[in-house]
Design a protein around this motif. Sequence first.
Motif, PDB file in Angstrom:
ATOM      1  N   ARG A 276     -73.530  44.885 -27.438  1.00 32.02           N
ATOM      2  CA  ARG A 276     -73.725  45.715 -26.240  1.00 32.02           C
ATOM      3  C   ARG A 276     -72.541  45.518 -25.306  1.00 32.02           C
ATOM      4  N   HIS A 277     -71.875  46.623 -24.974  1.00 29.28           N
ATOM      5  CA  HIS A 277     -70.706  46.564 -24.091  1.00 29.28           C
ATOM      6  C   HIS A 277     -71.093  46.236 -22.656  1.00 29.28           C
ATOM      7  N   GLN A 278     -70.379  45.297 -22.040  1.00 30.91           N
ATOM      8  CA  GLN A 278     -70.321  45.133 -20.591  1.00 30.91           C
ATOM      9  C   GLN A 278     -68.881  45.479 -20.217  1.00 30.91           C
ATOM     10  N   VAL A 279     -68.690  46.465 -19.351  1.00 36.17           N
ATOM     11  CA  VAL A 279     -67.371  47.069 -19.178  1.00 36.17           C
ATOM     12  C   VAL A 279     -66.830  46.853 -17.763  1.00 36.17           C
ATOM     13  N   CYS A 280     -65.574  46.407 -17.678  1.00 35.71           N
ATOM     14  CA  CYS A 280     -64.886  46.202 -16.399  1.00 35.71           C
ATOM     15  C   CYS A 280     -63.895  47.332 -16.128  1.00 35.71           C
ATOM     16  N   PHE A 281     -63.571  47.506 -14.848  1.00 32.12           N
ATOM     17  CA  PHE A 281     -62.570  48.493 -14.446  1.00 32.12           C
ATOM     18  C   PHE A 281     -61.669  47.891 -13.376  1.00 32.12           C
ATOM     19  N   ASN A 282     -60.413  48.333 -13.378  1.00 33.65           N
ATOM     20  CA  ASN A 282     -59.440  47.811 -12.414  1.00 33.65           C
ATOM     21  C   ASN A 282     -59.559  48.475 -11.053  1.00 33.65           C
TER      22      ASN A 282
ATOM     23  N   VAL B 163     -75.592  47.247 -13.181  1.00 33.29           N
ATOM     24  CA  VAL B 163     -74.405  46.491 -12.769  1.00 33.29           C
ATOM     25  C   VAL B 163     -74.690  45.007 -12.956  1.00 33.29           C
ATOM     26  N   VAL B 164     -73.773  44.295 -13.577  1.00 35.27           N
ATOM     27  CA  VAL B 164     -73.881  42.840 -13.669  1.00 35.27           C
ATOM     28  C   VAL B 164     -72.616  42.247 -13.056  1.00 35.27           C
ATOM     29  N   THR B 165     -72.774  41.171 -12.298  1.00 40.07           N
ATOM     30  CA  THR B 165     -71.642  40.635 -11.535  1.00 40.07           C
ATOM     31  C   THR B 165     -71.495  39.135 -11.727  1.00 40.07           C
ATOM     32  N   HIS B 166     -70.267  38.729 -11.999  1.00 40.24           N
ATOM     33  CA  HIS B 166     -69.900  37.311 -12.069  1.00 40.24           C
ATOM     34  C   HIS B 166     -69.998  36.720 -10.667  1.00 40.24           C
ATOM     35  N   VAL B 167     -70.933  35.774 -10.494  1.00 44.64           N
ATOM     36  CA  VAL B 167     -71.107  35.085  -9.207  1.00 44.64           C
ATOM     37  C   VAL B 167     -71.390  33.613  -9.488  1.00 44.64           C
TER      38      VAL B 167
ATOM     39  N   ASP C  67     -81.445  52.855 -31.989  1.00 42.85           N
ATOM     40  CA  ASP C  67     -81.459  51.703 -32.892  1.00 42.85           C
ATOM     41  C   ASP C  67     -80.082  51.370 -33.466  1.00 42.85           C
ATOM     42  N   SER C  68     -79.034  51.938 -32.859  1.00 34.95           N
ATOM     43  CA  SER C  68     -77.675  51.579 -33.271  1.00 34.95           C
ATOM     44  C   SER C  68     -77.406  50.111 -32.981  1.00 34.95           C
ATOM     45  N   TRP C  69     -76.611  49.468 -33.831  1.00 33.16           N
ATOM     46  CA  TRP C  69     -76.216  48.083 -33.588  1.00 33.16           C
ATOM     47  C   TRP C  69     -75.168  47.999 -32.477  1.00 33.16           C
ATOM     48  N   LEU C  70     -74.551  49.120 -32.149  1.00 29.47           N
ATOM     49  CA  LEU C  70     -73.535  49.180 -31.102  1.00 29.47           C
ATOM     50  C   LEU C  70     -74.084  50.011 -29.948  1.00 29.47           C
ATOM     51  N   THR C  71     -74.147  49.430 -28.753  1.00 31.82           N
ATOM     52  CA  THR C  71     -74.703  50.145 -27.607  1.00 31.82           C
ATOM     53  C   THR C  71     -73.800  49.979 -26.381  1.00 31.82           C
ATOM     54  N   LEU C  72     -73.996  50.887 -25.439  1.00 28.87           N
ATOM     55  CA  LEU C  72     -73.208  50.900 -24.218  1.00 28.87           C
ATOM     56  C   LEU C  72     -74.047  50.329 -23.087  1.00 28.87           C
ATOM     57  N   GLY C  73     -73.521  49.318 -22.402  1.00 29.87           N
ATOM     58  CA  GLY C  73     -74.281  48.614 -21.395  1.00 29.87           C
ATOM     59  C   GLY C  73     -73.749  48.796 -19.991  1.00 29.87           C
ATOM     60  N   PRO C  74     -73.807  47.742 -19.180  1.00 28.00           N
ATOM     61  CA  PRO C  74     -73.565  47.862 -17.743  1.00 28.00           C
ATOM     62  C   PRO C  74     -72.101  47.824 -17.337  1.00 28.00           C
ATOM     63  N   LEU C  75     -71.902  48.176 -16.078  1.00 26.39           N
ATOM     64  CA  LEU C  75     -70.647  47.891 -15.383  1.00 26.39           C
ATOM     65  C   LEU C  75     -70.608  46.397 -15.095  1.00 26.39           C
ATOM     66  N   LYS C  76     -69.460  45.766 -15.360  1.00 26.39           N
ATOM     67  CA  LYS C  76     -69.305  44.338 -15.080  1.00 26.39           C
ATOM     68  C   LYS C  76     -68.297  44.164 -13.928  1.00 26.39           C
ATOM     69  N   LEU C  77     -68.707  43.431 -12.898  1.00 23.68           N
ATOM     70  CA  LEU C  77     -67.844  43.137 -11.760  1.00 23.68           C
ATOM     71  C   LEU C  77     -67.617  41.629 -11.648  1.00 23.68           C
ATOM     72  N   PHE C  78     -66.568  41.257 -10.954  1.00 22.63           N
ATOM     73  CA  PHE C  78     -66.283  39.858 -10.621  1.00 22.63           C
ATOM     74  C   PHE C  78     -66.285  39.730  -9.102  1.00 22.63           C
ATOM     75  N   LYS C  79     -67.127  38.844  -8.574  1.00 23.21           N
ATOM     76  CA  LYS C  79     -67.149  38.620  -7.137  1.00 23.21           C
ATOM     77  C   LYS C  79     -66.307  37.412  -6.745  1.00 23.21           C
ATOM     78  N   ASP C  80     -66.299  36.360  -7.595  1.00 22.03           N
ATOM     79  CA  ASP C  80     -65.541  35.156  -7.224  1.00 22.03           C
ATOM     80  C   ASP C  80     -64.960  34.508  -8.458  1.00 22.03           C
ATOM     81  N   GLY C  81     -64.512  33.262  -8.300  1.00 20.03           N
ATOM     82  CA  GLY C  81     -63.848  32.550  -9.381  1.00 20.03           C
ATOM     83  C   GLY C  81     -64.743  31.528 -10.037  1.00 20.03           C
TER      84      GLY C  81
END
Length: 538
Positions: free
Chosen positions: A253-259, A339-343, A281-295
Amino acid sequence: MKTILYNGKIYIEREQFAEAVLIEDGFIKKVGLSEDILKEEQCEAIDCEGKTVIPGLNDSHMHLLMLGESMWQVSIGDCTSINEIIDRCKEFIVREPEKVKHGIHAVGWNQDLFTDEKRCPTRDDLDKISTDIPIALERVCGHILTTNTKAIEMLGIDGNSPQWEGGTFELGEDGYPNGLFTENACNYVKAIFPDFTVKEREEMLSRAMDYAVAHGVTSVQSNDIGTSVLDVPTYFNMFHRFYDEGKGLLRYRHQVCFNNLNDFKEYIEEGEYVKGKYDEDSWLTLGPLKLFKDGSLGARTAMMKHEYYDEPGNYGIEWISNEDMKQYCDLALKANMQVVTHVIGDAAIEQTVNCYEKAFVNGKNLLRHALVHCQITDRPLLERIAKLEIPVMYQPIFLDYDMHAVESRCGKELSSTSYAFKTMVELGGHVSYGTDCPVESCNPFPNIYSAVTRKDSVGYPEGGFYPEECVDVYEAIDAYTIGSAYAEFMENKKGRIKEGYYADLVILNKDIFTVDKMEIKDILPVLTMVGGKIVYKR
């Protein structure tokens, strides 16, 4: 095609087990007693020999393609000194001249594990490897890297150059960059290295999948596009082709980032999000937007409400502003996208929760916006996350290192309510487990061990690190299976050995429910199955 697994200890849910399972066309058709299931005709029968069977493990956040890349490059993750890093890179240059003709870019060093000087390597150290090719070596967390002088020259910066937004480069005593870059500045360094070919990336993906299924991972929610690879259309096509040709060994499942916001807007209006084809039921699926909030905590770039105890004046680094995050979340809401975010730091977590809540649907988190890592927390913040039903994607294995650093950085009081795996479950929160591989190995069993014991790999501390946050084995497996399935809206098809669910399961060499807890980290699969297909057998 029908398959029967019989004579097993098959985990259904807490303290409930079956003996056998009938699989047909990739789905579980029946679960029960061996004598009943074996009455089915024209089936391939697999004797589990009394071994334990659990649902396939689902890593809720990792970087599979980056794992393949790390397996392709020089390995520095277990180096115990800067000199060892230097020697290993020199050896790699001699051994793999074709792979280093454009430079060396590798990931894995950790200064806190060095046995001599516990400092970050600098350009002076990396110049001992080579002054002819650029070198960039990332810390294991991926939030700080070091370069040699050649790389700095290729960037065209000096001591008078402006800093990049969302990241820094440090200066040495001579006023010239010392080779250390943090957060977003790392991306500018990595851009000087030519990308791998698509064919090379496919080989990396294949190697990474081999490793994952050999360790019982049957699903990954993986952030590769927008991080490991930036040519978005090319690599979406690569993944489609890879799976269309039957090369995929697990569910991806893709989690996708953008610049930037414009790229994201294009994606949801006329890109893969609206044009990509993903069958049911595909083994390949499209998932959320992935963001980064901090380090990261290790790099002291996680955003904290209180300054770092061991670095006064430092509150961490903000990757994305609250205003930009709001715009991303508003666009995601219009597109009906998660949306999923690195925190990691408590400030980053709180600000992200604030942003999510403003983007809820009728006051509810129907899109299941989630927090990735969610490490440093106090009790009120945990209660708020659970009440708002914001899923948390934990990495218990992070404790193996972080338990030795968190108190010095955050203090004991805040540390006692952080990495709150048990509390979040007790509060009724939605919890899933992952590894952030290759920051840590995607082998799930050391991860489960960390959640259950809260000890490092050598068994320290004796009673566990804030042991009141230890979970039991049932809770850990559920987080890794049905919990991870919930994070991707698949809890009605994945994460249980149950009628109507995908036939994703793992036969273990030891009984994870009864084995000594110290042995959990050493468990290995004897068989891994995805959609009724055996993808690994030991």
